[in-house]
Design a protein around this motif. Structure first.
Motif, mmCIF file in Angstrom:
data_model
loop_
_atom_site.group_PDB
_atom_site.id
_atom_site.type_symbol
_atom_site.label_atom_id
_atom_site.label_comp_id
_atom_site.label_asym_id
_atom_site.label_seq_id
_atom_site.Cartn_x
_atom_site.Cartn_y
_atom_site.Cartn_z
ATOM 1 N N ARG A 576 0.848 -1.198 0.000
ATOM 2 C CA ARG A 576 0.000 0.000 0.000
ATOM 3 C C ARG A 576 0.881 1.244 0.000
ATOM 4 N N PRO A 577 0.851 1.981 -1.084
ATOM 5 C CA PRO A 577 0.115 1.754 -2.328
ATOM 6 C C PRO A 577 0.721 0.591 -3.112
ATOM 7 N N ASN A 578 -0.015 0.115 -4.106
ATOM 8 C CA ASN A 578 0.431 -1.008 -4.926
ATOM 9 C C ASN A 578 1.475 -0.496 -5.922
ATOM 10 N N VAL A 579 2.709 -0.458 -5.472
ATOM 11 C CA VAL A 579 3.811 0.088 -6.277
ATOM 12 C C VAL A 579 4.976 -0.892 -6.247
ATOM 13 N N ALA A 617 9.369 1.909 -12.277
ATOM 14 C CA ALA A 617 8.336 1.824 -11.247
ATOM 15 C C ALA A 617 7.010 1.516 -11.920
ATOM 16 N N ASN A 618 6.212 0.678 -11.288
ATOM 17 C CA ASN A 618 4.865 0.370 -11.745
ATOM 18 C C ASN A 618 3.894 0.645 -10.592
ATOM 19 N N TRP A 619 2.879 1.453 -10.871
ATOM 20 C CA TRP A 619 1.884 1.823 -9.852
ATOM 21 C C TRP A 619 0.510 1.420 -10.363
ATOM 22 N N THR A 622 -5.678 1.584 -8.702
ATOM 23 C CA THR A 622 -6.895 0.922 -8.230
ATOM 24 C C THR A 622 -6.583 -0.334 -7.437
ATOM 25 N N GLY A 623 -5.313 -0.694 -7.357
ATOM 26 C CA GLY A 623 -4.934 -1.930 -6.689
ATOM 27 C C GLY A 623 -5.159 -3.162 -7.533
ATOM 28 N N LYS A 624 -5.603 -2.994 -8.778
ATOM 29 C CA LYS A 624 -5.884 -4.102 -9.682
ATOM 30 C C LYS A 624 -5.091 -3.919 -10.971
ATOM 31 N N ASP A 625 -5.204 -4.926 -11.856
ATOM 32 C CA ASP A 625 -4.439 -4.888 -13.099
ATOM 33 C C ASP A 625 -5.066 -4.017 -14.178
#
Length: 668
Positions: A576-579, A617-619, A622-625
């Motif tokens: 959290r966050p999805n990074v 970096a990948n963010w 929405t927490g999803k793909d």
């Protein structure tokens, strides 16, 4: 009953290496066994990993693989090799459609947009019997995306958009619409990339005093339309049309940058490379059926396709050059006694080169390839034995109205020994043949091409041993050693008169299809992977040394001496966050001294080593793909270097300097 995922233990480390750079879900390092997989090393990258990156071409998608190398700027100037073997020794397959003919020998023959795929695989070494026509030295194999690959759970229709920008003078954008209902599904997708002349690395200057690599700019467009019908979950019929188009003002010999070389009069030598606006297009129409559980036939994959490659130069009198390819494949699997697998099938391909009309008496060159195979996968737990036999036949018609034909039987044998759940060994001895390639179509009508008596197809023999070992839950290690020999290497020799150069004509000389010698290659690969909680680490090394008749070869068509190549990676996944953040490195040792390429102004040149570092970096907001925001800096330290998959010398294109990228893709 043990769960059987898609990859066997011995291939899992390579799959992890592909995913370490962009891994947002835990990777289970469990014991995995699949009976019936081939022995050749395979590296896979799927659509999820591509969406989590800023990659716009295959060089970036496959950068983690030490045994494959790209070089030469953008698009058609990029040359690729696998284990040091050049582009005419390897195959490029998309949905089982492929051609081995090129338009011009100074251009790469592979056109493909990675945004249109759901999986890309690199197959290394000589293929087994079921690998298809001409599988002598490896292949890049990919499968295009379909609606179900993009639809989210519960969706019947959806859209995808993507866009990106990079500091080294480029941008990309794309969109797709897709859906399924009542057994029918469809997809329409398009992707556009624009690259202006890029800036070289630190202290790079062309002889005009600028920091740009001249004539390196390129526009690209990829389109895909696909319609399918599912009779049930196991059987699907699909019709697709794909187009890749490259356009821009390019040098005549796109692999060279003559702005780094002075002509005899002391002026910059760009005129010798005749920059002009050029359009290269590949159109592929494919009808494919994938099925399972059809009585004795457990699996079927078949297709019929038409591929058209063309090059045109608007405003020039030379017209359009074309390569027309038709092909069909029927690949079947049957289970025997619930333990063994029998693979069998037929492959066919017809190719014709159509040069732009110049009044030459030359005939259009044509070639047909036929192949049949039978392969058995025998589960003798803890051993898996693979036996195969393939027969290939070619029929060649040259521009000089001569014919040649030849057939070969090629056996294959492999053995896998699963010592326990953590250790596996494999060994294989494989033969394959490749028919003589057609002469480059852009020049074929200015060549009187004949064939030597008893012209044969090249025949590759590859012996390979390897292992996969998991010493602990978080560790995976793998390695392989190979020795490859290609007999009766095909090339063109000048029998009389003037056979090459810009002034050559059909009447100026006689060029012969010839078997010119023996190409030998040997090398090894080692890979290591480690995961602990949110940390992931990988490292790999590959080495190869191809020699032609005992001498180190430096020919981007046949083989290229590569420096020992190391790839590394380190990443950390925040919850959290999805990074995810990470670093990738590619380090190539010196390949020593070699013959200098055309226009370099000398007879020899050193092929120095280099090291390149990227961060990313990948963010997922929405927490999803469904939504990815990607950031990367390629060539972080602005290194000036030339890839070893290119020719040697000052006229060779340097790679791009530092490039800061931002990209977004969203499925809704």
């Amino acid at each position: 009953m043990r769960h059987t995922p898609a990859l066997p233990l011995r291939l899992l480390p390579l799959a992890l290496i592909a995913g370490f750079a962009h891994a947002n879900e835990p990777t289970q390092l469990e014991t995995i066994h699949v009976k019936g997989e081939g022995l050749s090393s395979t590296h896979r990258v799927n659509i999820k990993k591509i969406e989590e990156s800023t990659a716009t071409d295959l060089k970036e998608v496959l950068s983690a693989e030490p045994a494959i190398s790209f070089g030469g700027g953008n698009g058609q100037s990029q040359w690729v090799n696998i284990r040091g073997m050049g582009q005419d020794q390897i195959d490029f397959k998309v949905d089982d459609t492929y051609s081995d003919t090129q338009i011009f020998h100074h251009n790469s023959r592979f056109l493909f947009d990675p945004q249109l795929v759901k999986v890309i695989a690199v197959q290394k070494g000589t293929g087994q019997a079921s690998a298809g026509i001409g599988a002598t030295s490896g292949a890049i194999v990919s499968e295009t995306v379909e609606a179900r690959d993009l639809l989210r759970e519960g969706q019947q229709a959806g859209f995808k958009i993507n866009a990106g920008i990079n500091s080294n003078r480029g941008w990309s954008r794309g969109l797709a619409a897709y859906g399924e209902a009542g057994g029918f599904d469809g997809l329409v997708a398009g992707n556009w990339v624009s690259e202006q002349d890029y800036r070289g690395g630190k202290n790079y200057r062309n002889l005009e005093g600028g920091d740009k690599v001249l004539n390196s700019g390129l526009g690209a467009r990829g389109l895909l339309a696909k319609a399918g019908y599912r009779f049930n979950e196991d059987n699907r019929l699909e019709l697709s049309h794909r187009q890749e188009k490259y356009y821009g003002e390019r040098a005549l010999r796109e692999e060279f940058d003559f702005s780094n070389v002075l002509a005899d009069d002391g002026q910059v030598n760009t005129a010798n490379n005749s920059p002009r606006y050029r359009i290269t297009t590949q159109n592929t129409t494919n009808l494919e059926f994938k099925g399972a559980d059809l009585g004795f036939i457990d699996k079927i994959r078949s297709n019929v396709y038409r591929m058209e490659n063309s090059r045109e130069e608007p405003g020039q009198s030379s017209g359009t050059t074309e390569i027309l390819t038709y092909g069909a494949n029927l690949n079947l699997d049957s289970r025997l006694f619930e333990r063994h697998t029998l693979k069998y099938g037929v492959n066919w391909r017809s190719q014709e080169g159509k040069p732009a009309d110049n009044g030459s008496p030359a005939q259009n060159e044509k070639k047909k390839d036929y192949g049949v195979y039978l392969e058995g996968i025998w589960n003798l737990d803890p051993f898996t034995l693979t036996t195969g036999m393939r027969y290939d036949y070619f029929d060649l018609h040259t521009s000089g109205a001569q014919n040649a034909s030849n057939g070969r039987f090629n056996p294959s044998l492999g053995l896998i020994y699963d010592v326990n759940d953590n250790l596996s060994f494999n060994a294989g001895l494989t033969y394959a043949s490749r028919s003589p390639r057609l002469y480059e179509v852009a020049l074929a009508n200015s060549r009187n091409l004949v064939v030597q008596d008893d012209l044969k197809a090249e025949r590759s023999r590859n012996a390979e041993i390897g292992f996969t070992y998991r010493p602990a839950e978080a560790w995976l290690l793998s390695g392989s050693y190979f020795r490859q020999t290609i007999y009766d290497v095909n090339d063109f020799t000048c029998l009389s008169g003037s056979c090459g150069g810009r002034n050559a004509t059909y009447d100026s000389g006689v060029t012969q299809y010839s078997n010119v010698g023996t190409l030998k290659n040997h090398g090894y690969e080692l890979n290591a992977a480690f995961r602990h909680q949110a940390w992931m680490v990988r490292a790999g090394v590959a080495y190869s040394k191809p020699k032609m008749d005992g001498e180190v070869t430096d020919n981007v068509i046949l083989a290229t001496p590569m420096g020992r190549t190391w790839t590394t990676g380190l990443s950390y996944q925040f919850s959290r966050p999805n990074v995810e953040i990470g670093w990738n490195g590619r380090f190539v040792q010196s390949a020593g001294w070699g013959d200098a390429s055309r226009g370099s102004g000398n007879t020899g040149a050193n092929r120095p080593g280099y090291g390149v570092n990227d961060i990313y970096a990948n963010w997922k907001p929405t927490g999803k793909d469904n939504l990815n925001v990607n950031f990367a800096i390629y060539n972080l330290f602005d290194k000036t270097y030339r890839s070893h998959s290119q020719r040697t010398g000052a006229s060779t294109l340097v790679e791009p300097g530092r490039d800061i990228r931002l990209a977004v893709n969203y499925r809704f």
